[in-house]
Design a protein around this motif. Structure first.
Motif: not given
Lengths: 261, 284
Positions: B195-204
């Protein structure tokens, strides 16, 4: 065409899985991919989505070939496609609303996406609207783990909507659902295609669902396309070819289902 | 036993014995040799270990009188309020506070290192290796050694104990958390990546929310362990009930020592029940 694919080829460890697949999906159309296990239908979707890298072939979104794009532009083009998974892949402990908001992450600054309390109000409102479109606005603040399988898959569809995708790729979206929930999810996908103009491609294991809900069906056999026809023109013979290796167990099955459809 | 009395795993269409599939397990000729070799190795290791630790039960039998005298001196426990009970209870509270702060204040560092040391959330292989190395270091140095080091900086007292527990617990909890993150279903994280989330967003938004129950369970377990560790830290001067136990032994007041140990017993049971209660609520 929102999505068109030409000459898609892929092999894993010397075994050719896709031998040149060509298809396109128009806005407002639901296209089903049919085929036996290992025919390459899921690999096709995963290549289009960029989860798997194809060996060769061209994938275009709204006429722009993805292989000509790089970095940020490629990422932005890919975000116009959303994926629905067989295993749903929501976070069970979070609310339906928070899960749907996650579809919008690429538009949210990283610091505001660290907690659901920081999410911008307009994103939350949009997510609620998306839940309303799949008929689950009243469950927005329920944990996803408390919803039924069919409701969870509809939340996943809402997440794809919240991503503002024009193309929805669904990899066996109903395989894990009971028949009634499967009908609901298929009806939802068809409605999104017809009334909201999305281009929807779904890998399906049930030919009868494809014939009843999809505008067009594509048959894959050993990595090649055997037919690409409006669903109304598909006969039992077409399906027999696809599932031929299993014929001794399932051919009566398949033709029965086709007649029923 | 005849083959007819065995039930084949595969159900048959008709039950006449002629049509049955014969049950013949595939023979694995080397299996008993492997079993024998493993058994011999285990026995051999124990023989060496018994030799290496001077493990002689006879000594225990011969020396029982010394032990009985020691325990006899401890009974009855000294229950005088001013001299033993009140200082003991106050010191127990200090022990509890050391364990609490040592656990909670190590959460930020453990969380950061865990995220960097789990292969599904780490940004790069080198960062992963570095984070693993740091965690291994904090885990390898015992908390009591950290306590001795911090005592030289901040002096004797509970503060040194808190600092020691923060360091050691960062290493242990970081590793436990990293492993529980690696074990969770990677699907939601992959979904957010597409969906285009960056790494930090994926983890959070996917990884961390998925592991909250495991994280809290491990945190409570470490709180339990840290309260007990802070007892031992008291022995090297980091305050708390451990210090009082040490003092009462050195001044031969074994009846006071027993009272302190009984207080510790109650503390351990209370902490254990508390964390079991929280974990039950989480599981529900």
């Amino acid at each position: 065409m929102p999505l068109s694919v030409h000459g898609l080829r892929k092999s894993f460890n010397g075994r050719t899985v896709l031998k040149g697949v060509d298809f396109s999906v128009a806005a407002g159309e639901l296209v089903a991919f049919l085929g036996a296990n290992g025919s390459g239908k899921s690999t096709t979707l995963r290549c289009v989505m960029g989860i798997t890298n194809p060996d060769s072939g061209s994938i275009s979104i709204d006429g722009t070939a993805l292989e000509t794009l790089q970095g940020r532009e490629l990422q932005q083009a890919r975000q116009r496609m959303a994926m629905i998974f067989q295993k749903i892949h929501l976070v069970p402990r979070r609310t339906a609303l928070d899960n749907v908001c996650a579809g919008a992450l690429s538009r949210i600054p990283t610091v505001r996406s660290l907690s659901s309390l920081l999410l911008p109000a307009d994103v939350q409102q949009e997510a609620l609207d998306c839940l309303d479109r799949v008929g689950l606005a009243d469950r927005a603040f329920d944990r996803v783990g408390r919803l039924s399988g069919g409701q969870q898959q509809r939340v996943a569809v809402a997440r794809a909507l919240c991503q503002r995708a024009d193309v929805v790729l669904a990899d066996e979206p109903v395989s894990a659902l009971d028949p009634h929930a499967a009908e609901q999810v298929m009806a939802l996908l068809r409605e999104l295609a017809h009334s909201e103009g999305l281009a929807v491609a779904a890998v399906l294991h049930q030919p009868d669902l494809a014939l009843r809900y999809a505008d067009r069906s594509i048959g894959l056999l050993h990595g090649s396309m055997t037919f690409d026809l409006p669903s109304t023109e598909i006969t039992a013979d077409h399906l027999d070819t696809l599932y031929a290796p299993d014929r001794d167990v399932s051919d009566r099955d398949v033709s029965d289902r086709t007649q029923a459809a | 036993m005849t083959p007819h009395t065995l039930t084949p795993a595969v159900a048959r269409r008709d039950s006449t014995s002629e049509s049955r599939v014969a049950l013949v397990r595939p023979k694995k000729p080397l299996r008993w040799i492997t079993t024998a070799a493993v058994a011999a190795a285990v026995v051999g290791l124990h023989a060496v270990a018994i030799e290496g630790t001077d493990f002689k039960p006879g000594l225990l039998v011969d020396g029982w009188k010394g032990m009985a005298a020691f325990i006899g001196d401890a009974f009855p426990p000294d229950l005088s309020w001013e001299k033993t009970l009140r200082p003991g209870l106050e010191a127990t509270l200090v022990t509890l506070w050391i364990g609490l702060l040592g656990t909670t204040l190590s959460v930020p560092s453990a969380l950061l290192l865990a995220a960097l040391a789990a292969n599904n959330t780490s940004p790069h292989r080198l960062v992963y290796q570095a984070a693993r190395a740091i965690l291994s270091f904090f885990r390898a140095v015992p908390d009591i050694v950290f306590a001795l080091i911090f005592v030289t900086a901040v002096g004797l007292g509970p503060f040194a104990g808190v600092l020691a527990l923060i360091c050691h617990n960062t290493g242990v909890m970081g590793k436990l958390w990293a492993e529980s993150m690696e074990e969770i279903d990677a699907g939601p994280q992959e979904a957010l990546r597409t969906a285009g989330a960056n790494r930090i967003q994926q983890v959070a938004n996917a990884t961390l929310p998925m592991v909250v129950p495991q994280f809290v369970g491990l945190l409570l377990y470490r709180f339990d362990v840290n309260v007990r560790s802070s007892l031992v830290l008291g022995l090297v001067g980091a305050g708390g009930i451990g210090l009082l136990i040490n003092q009462s032994i050195k001044s031969f007041q074994f009846d006071s020592m027993l009272t302190h140990i009984l207080i510790v017993l109650v503390l351990i049971i209370v902490v254990d029940q508390f964390s079991a209660w929280i974990r039950r609520r989480l599981a529900a």
